[in-house]
Each structure stands twice: as C-alpha cells, then as structure tokens.
Design a protein around this motif. Structure first.
Motif: not given
Length: 321
Positions: A160-166
C-alpha cells in the motif's frame, strides 16, 4: 543550527491537520503556508504572522495531502474522497479534478520542474504520474507484489503506497509503502531501479536531500529516520530518538539538517553531520502529522522557517537558523 518558536495558532482548523507544505513565492507575493485538514478544508497562511489568507473548500471528506507547484501559482490537495483537486493559489479557481478509485490517493509531490504531479496510489500498489499540461495520466509506476503471498495475506495490502518524493533533478522518484519497503524509479524509462530495505513498518514520509540527489531520508512507524544512498541501494545510517511513529520528515534548504514530526507529539531537529537529534520542540499536544521547511526565494526573505501541524488542530511556526 536551531529552532525557535515564533507563533502557534491553536484552532487553525476544526479537525486534525494532516498536511502542510509551502507555496513558493511569486513576483507578486511572498511564499504561503498551505495546510489540509480532516475538516475537509485547505487553508493558506501568511508566512510570519500566520494570518489566514483564504479557506478553500471542495472536498467531501478529509484532506490527506497537499502539494505546491514550483511556480507558486497552482497547488493540489488530495482527499479521502479519492479526488485530487488542483487549484489556482491566488483565486482558488479549480484547474482540474483528478479522480481515482477509493483509497488510491495518498501523498503527492510535483516534479521539480513542475511538469508532472506524482500521486501515491495507496491500495493500487503504484504511483500515478499526471501531466500538468493536460491533466492526463502519463504513466503508472507499479510496485512488484511479492511472488507468493502468504496464505494469511488475503488482501495483498502490504504494498500500500503512502508516500512519494522526487529527487532534486527530477530523474528519480521514490515511494514508501505500508510494509516498510521503498522503491526507487527511473522516471524517464518508467523503470523500477531497486527497493531499499531498512524499515519493517509503514514509511509515511520521504524526502531527498536538496544538495545531494543520491541521499534519501525516510521516516517510519518503526520510530527511525533512515538515510539511504538511493543510487547505490545502501542504507547509509539510521537515526533514532522519537518514542513513537515518525510521521513526517523534511530536509532544510541548506541540506545541513532534517526535521521530523512524530506521534510522540514532538518535532525534532537533526544535525546530519552528527546524525543525531539536537533539539526537541513540544508545541503540540497530539501527534504531529507534517513538518515543512520553507523553500528559499522571494524578496527580502532571508530567515529560515519550519512549520508543523498536528491532530490537535494547531499550526506552529518556527525560526530556523
């Protein structure tokens, strides 16, 4: 380096405040603080006085995440209603409404050049990349599910994908999942490069160093803040100090420090040379869902600022020097 409390607004929202980010300055106005709450609203605040500029409505359930475009002109809010609302910062005019299936909209971040909005896809086990010119999906970065799920894992919900960052150069995108893994993608090729290990509980927050695109910081429910070499696939270090879940992590614009917010109700400042917490702020009396450093830029802006938001409905602002 240190934090000094500047101002707190006790009842900034009518319910828990889960999200905060800074809208960059434009030629016409300084940067603004953007907050999102379970009260279904998004609010904009002036940077130093914490004067309320505007309250935006448009969601039918609580706001889970907010993101600001690098131009400072548009921003986005994602909600438990499964919609992402993209709006003009200065007029609140709706620019786009992006729809997703239930529980497939979580953390978001605009790519550093502003051409793509990445949205953590929750139960879809993917990250959706939206083109900010057409507001159509450019691609879906899928996370490989375990080969053979355990018999007890009926839902496969671990991915379950909670967070993202570039990364600062926009070449890499990292995402954090409920099972503690972090995936790093080559965005141009839509290719999974590798998975970073080191956490065994949900990774709710990720941020790349603004000065070294290889370095990725992650905050997890295991109470640790990890430093990864996102290219070399190695765990550089692990920092502990919080007594409960780490809900948010952000890097200072000078790259010398990170700040974290935790369900232990504190905000901590970490010196990256020492790899240790050097200050603990206890402004909040409930879990701290988000911390955000103000980006550099804007006329007459020299001082560093950090904001924090909490389940206690408050917003706090600190001087960072």
């Amino acid at each position: 380096m240190k934090l000094a409390g500047l101002k707190s607004i006790e009842k900034a929202h009518d319910d828990s405040v889960w999200a905060a980010t800074w809208v960059p300055a434009t030629e016409d106005r300084p940067s603004l603080l953007l907050t999102g709450s379970l009260d279904e609203t998004v609010k904009l605040w002036r940077a130093d006085e914490l004067d309320l500029v505007r309250t935006n409505t448009g969601h039918s359930l609580g706001v889970a995440a907010v993101a600001a475009h690098p131009s400072g002109i548009i921003a986005a809010s994602s909600s438990l209603d499964s919609f992402v609302r993209v709006f003009d910062v200065d007029t609140n005019a709706t620019i786009a409404v992006l729809e997703a299936p239930p529980s497939e909209v979580w953390g978001m971040q605009f790519e550093p050049m502003g051409t793509i909005l990445a949205v953590a896809g929750g139960s879809s086990a993917s990250v959706k990349l939206w083109d900010t010119a057409s507001w159509r999906i450019l691609s879906t970065l899928s996370i490989p599910r375990p080969e053979a799920p355990k018999p007890s894992d009926k839902t496969n919900s671990k991915k379950f994908v909670l967070s993202v960052a570039w990364s600062p150069n926009g070449k890499r995108l990292a995402c954090g999942s409920m099972d503690g893994t972090i995936c790093v993608f080559d965005v141009e090729r839509s290719k999974l490069l590798h998975q970073l290990e080191g956490h065994n509980m949900p990774v709710r927050s990720l941020v790349f160093s603004p000065v070294d695109p290889r370095v990725l910081f992650s905050g997890s429910d295991d109470g640790h803040v990890n430093m990864h070499d996102a290219e070399g696939k190695t765990l550089v270090g692990s920092m502990s100090g919080h007594t409960s879940w780490v809900l948010s992590v952000d890097a200072s614009p000078d790259g010398g420090a990170i700040a974290t917010g935790s369900s232990d109700r504190t905000v901590r400042l970490w010196d990256l040379k020492m790899r240790a917490a050097i200050q603990t702020m206890s402004n909040h009396n409930d879990q701290v869902w988000s911390v955000a450093f103000r980006p550099p830029g804007g006329t007459g802006v020299r001082a560093g600022r950090l904001a924090s938001v909490s389940d206690d409905k408050s917003v706090s602002l600190y001087d960072y020097s």
